[in-house]
Design an enzyme around this catalytic site. Structure first.
Site, short mmCIF file in Angstrom:
data_model
loop_
_atom_site.label_atom_id
_atom_site.label_comp_id
_atom_site.label_asym_id
_atom_site.label_seq_id
_atom_site.Cartn_x
_atom_site.Cartn_y
_atom_site.Cartn_z
N TYR A 1 0.58 14.35 -0.49
CA TYR A 1 0.16 14.69 1.16
C TYR A 1 0.21 16.08 0.48
CZ TYR A 1 0.66 10.14 2.78
OH TYR A 1 0.23 8.73 2.95
N CYS B 1 -3.82 33.95 7.23
CA CYS B 1 -3.62 35.22 9.04
C CYS B 1 -3.21 34.20 10.13
CB CYS B 1 -4.85 35.63 8.92
SG CYS B 1 -4.80 36.96 7.91
N GLU C 1 1.52 -1.36 0.18
CA GLU C 1 -0.32 0.04 -0.21
C GLU C 1 0.96 1.25 0.33
OE1 GLU C 1 -2.27 -0.15 3.82
OE2 GLU C 1 -3.65 -2.02 2.73
N PRO C 2 1.78 1.50 -0.62
CA PRO C 2 2.78 2.46 -0.42
C PRO C 2 1.94 3.86 -1.44
CG PRO C 2 3.08 1.29 -3.01
CD PRO C 2 2.18 0.78 -2.42
N GLY C 3 2.26 5.08 -0.84
CA GLY C 3 1.42 6.30 -0.95
C GLY C 3 2.70 7.21 -1.41
N1 LLP Z 1 -1.69 2.47 4.37
C1 LLP Z 1 -2.11 2.40 5.46
C2 LLP Z 1 -3.16 1.63 6.13
C3 LLP Z 1 -1.83 4.07 5.42
O1 LLP Z 1 -2.79 5.02 6.81
C4 LLP Z 1 -1.23 4.53 5.15
C5 LLP Z 1 -0.90 6.34 5.58
C6 LLP Z 1 -0.05 3.98 3.86
C7 LLP Z 1 -0.98 2.67 2.99
C8 LLP Z 1 0.18 4.67 2.99
O2 LLP Z 1 1.42 5.42 3.98
P1 LLP Z 1 2.95 6.20 2.91
O3 LLP Z 1 3.59 5.19 2.18
O4 LLP Z 1 2.27 6.84 2.33
O5 LLP Z 1 3.32 6.26 3.93
N2 LLP Z 1 -0.03 13.08 5.88
C9 LLP Z 1 0.99 12.80 6.57
C10 LLP Z 1 1.05 10.95 5.93
C11 LLP Z 1 -0.02 10.38 6.61
C12 LLP Z 1 0.44 9.14 6.66
C13 LLP Z 1 -0.70 7.84 6.86
N3 LLP Z 1 -1.26 6.97 6.32
C14 LLP Z 1 2.53 13.25 5.73
O6 LLP Z 1 2.34 14.32 5.19
O7 LLP Z 1 3.44 12.66 5.84
#
Ligand code: LLP
Length: 416
Positions: A373, A344, A273-275
């Site tokens: 994000y 502000c 599940e990479p984001g």
């Molecule tokens: N799977 C689950 C269950 C998650 O909670 C998340 C991210 C991901 C996958 C994806 O994670 P990644 O590969 O993107 O690290 N807004 C914060 C990041 C919050 C991440 C929340 N969960 C930021 O801007 O750093």
């Protein structure tokens, strides 16, 4: 390969100048590289090619339909956390059989929607949610495919707001209680147990927490098999970090080489599940300097993007590199400045005490590594219309989300 580079004196995304985009689409604007998105996705597919696997891109990082459709056409599935993300994923053409639904607070309505769509799997985070899903599925006359999200209890060494795998986090079922929950789930008529899931945090730059966590997960899978519960799908979540400044995150290959020795012997389908590592470095936020303000203590560069456009610096103290769009701007003498937005609040900054070549009024700046994000966390605070989003493909680009208008701001509201 970096798809943001100087060409003929201007910072470009692939073959398109960010100056040209700013001239026609205005600022602030998010600009994404299609080639970068596809390369980042392909790197995961290559790294995990030796096992059956599916990359379910974490929609929360960037849910623009153009981004989702690009990834979906290249074979990606989607990791969603809400009915809204389900809607976006389906609209962008993600096949429902490639959708995994996570989140600690799914409503029954959202469960019904996802059951109706016949998604691949629900990642269940608590015993109460399991009971609700069982009831909802039975009422719909189906069985819900379930993976239990377990909390492996590891310290993932990242910002506390985005660490999720330690024992005190709100996420997942503590691994010590997992077998009991699985046994309960296995006896439920509305539930079909198919997998196990974890996600230990985001922006992780070391492999050791992943190694620790996956070892615990693999042990759980073997224990479950001894009690007759055959888990065929192991979802290792997301969390791989990217380079914002001087971090050296593991590559997808290095990440795979830590996970696969534990996963391969299980003979399971691996879900990822990479984001951030798909979209983070594939996008920048282009903003224009409005004013300079020099006081005895500080020099401020006031730009037209604020914390409503990119909240990461304000919320996490995150570092985003800032580059001048015109290459000539790099040769100016350096100064230490705060780059701030028009909102502000004193927390409205994109960079603090940053050494930058002198920025003049009207200069264009690129806030790097903003693809993840960034827009996804943007708001209308201070009644600011949200930025445009642009997807570049080689020498062409598409406005994949037009800048919001004042009418968009009040749409849906009415006078009493
Ligand atoms: N799977 C689950 C269950 C998650 O909670 C998340 C991210 C991901 C996958 C994806 O994670 P990644 O590969 O993107 O690290 N807004 C914060 C990041 C919050 C991440 C929340 N969960 C930021 O801007 O750093």
């Amino acid at each position: 390969m970096d798809h943001f580079h100087y060409l003929n004196g201007e910072l470009c995304c692939e073959g398109v100048s960010l100056r040209a985009i700013a001239d026609s689409a205005g600022t602030p604007a998010y600009v994404y590289s299609k080639a970068a998105l596809l390369e980042n996705l392909a790197a995961y597919d290559r790294a995990f090619a030796s096992v059956p696997h599916l990359v379910c891109y974490a929609v929360k990082a960037n849910s623009n339909l153009g981004v989702l459709a690009t990834l979906a056409r290249a074979g990606a599935g989607a990791d969603i956390v809400s009915g809204g993300e389900l809607h976006r994923a389906l609209r962008a053409g993600v096949p429902p059989q490639k959708i995994t639904f996570a989140g600690v607070g799914k409503t029954r309505e959202e469960m019904r929607e996802a059951l109706k769509a016949e998604i691949l799997v629900f990642n269940v985070e608590s015993a109460s949610e399991l009971a609700a899903l069982n009831e909802t599925a039975q009422a719909s006359g189906v069985r819900a495919p379930v993976a239990v999200r377990v909390n492996p209890g590891v310290d993932s060494d990242t910002h506390p707001y985005i660490a999720t795998g330690m024992k005190t986090a709100k996420f997942g079922i503590p691994i010590a209680e997992a077998v009991r929950v699985y046994e309960e789930a296995a006896g439920m008529p509305g539930i079909s147990v198919i997998g196990v899931q974890m996600h230990i945090g985001s922006q992780l730059t070391k492999t050791s927490p992943f190694a620790d966590a996956v070892a615990r997960l693999a042990e759980l899978v073997l224990t479950l098999r001894t009690v007759g519960i055959d888990v065929r799908l192991v979802d290792v979540g997301g969390g791989l970090g990217i380079q914002y400044k001087d971090e050296v995150p593991p590559s997808p290959d290095a990440y795979a080489s830590v996970l696969l020795p534990a996963l391969r012997p299980l003979g399971v389908v691996v879900l990822l599940e990479p984001g951030r590592s798909i979209v983070g470095n594939a996008g920048v936020l282009v903003t224009r300097a409005l004013y300079r303000r020099v006081s005895a203590e500080k020099t401020f560069v006031i730009v037209d993007a604020g914390m409503n456009d990119l909240i990461r610096p304000a919320l996490y103290g995150a570092y985003h590199e800032i580059r001048p769009v015109l290459e000539a701007g790099r040769r100016r003498p350096g100064e230490t400045v705060d780059v701030v937005g028009p909102i502000c609040e004193s927390g409205d900054f994109l960079a603090r005490d940053r050494e930058l070549p002198r920025v003049e009024e009207d200069d264009l700046l690129a806030v790097m590594s903003s693809g993840a994000y960034g827009f996804a966390m943007a708001s209308n605070y201070n009644a600011r219309p949200r930025a445009a989003e642009i997807l570049v493909d080689d020498r062409r680009y598409t406005i994949v989300r037009r800048r919001e208008t004042y009418e968009d701001l009040v749409a849906g509201e009415s006078l009493p």
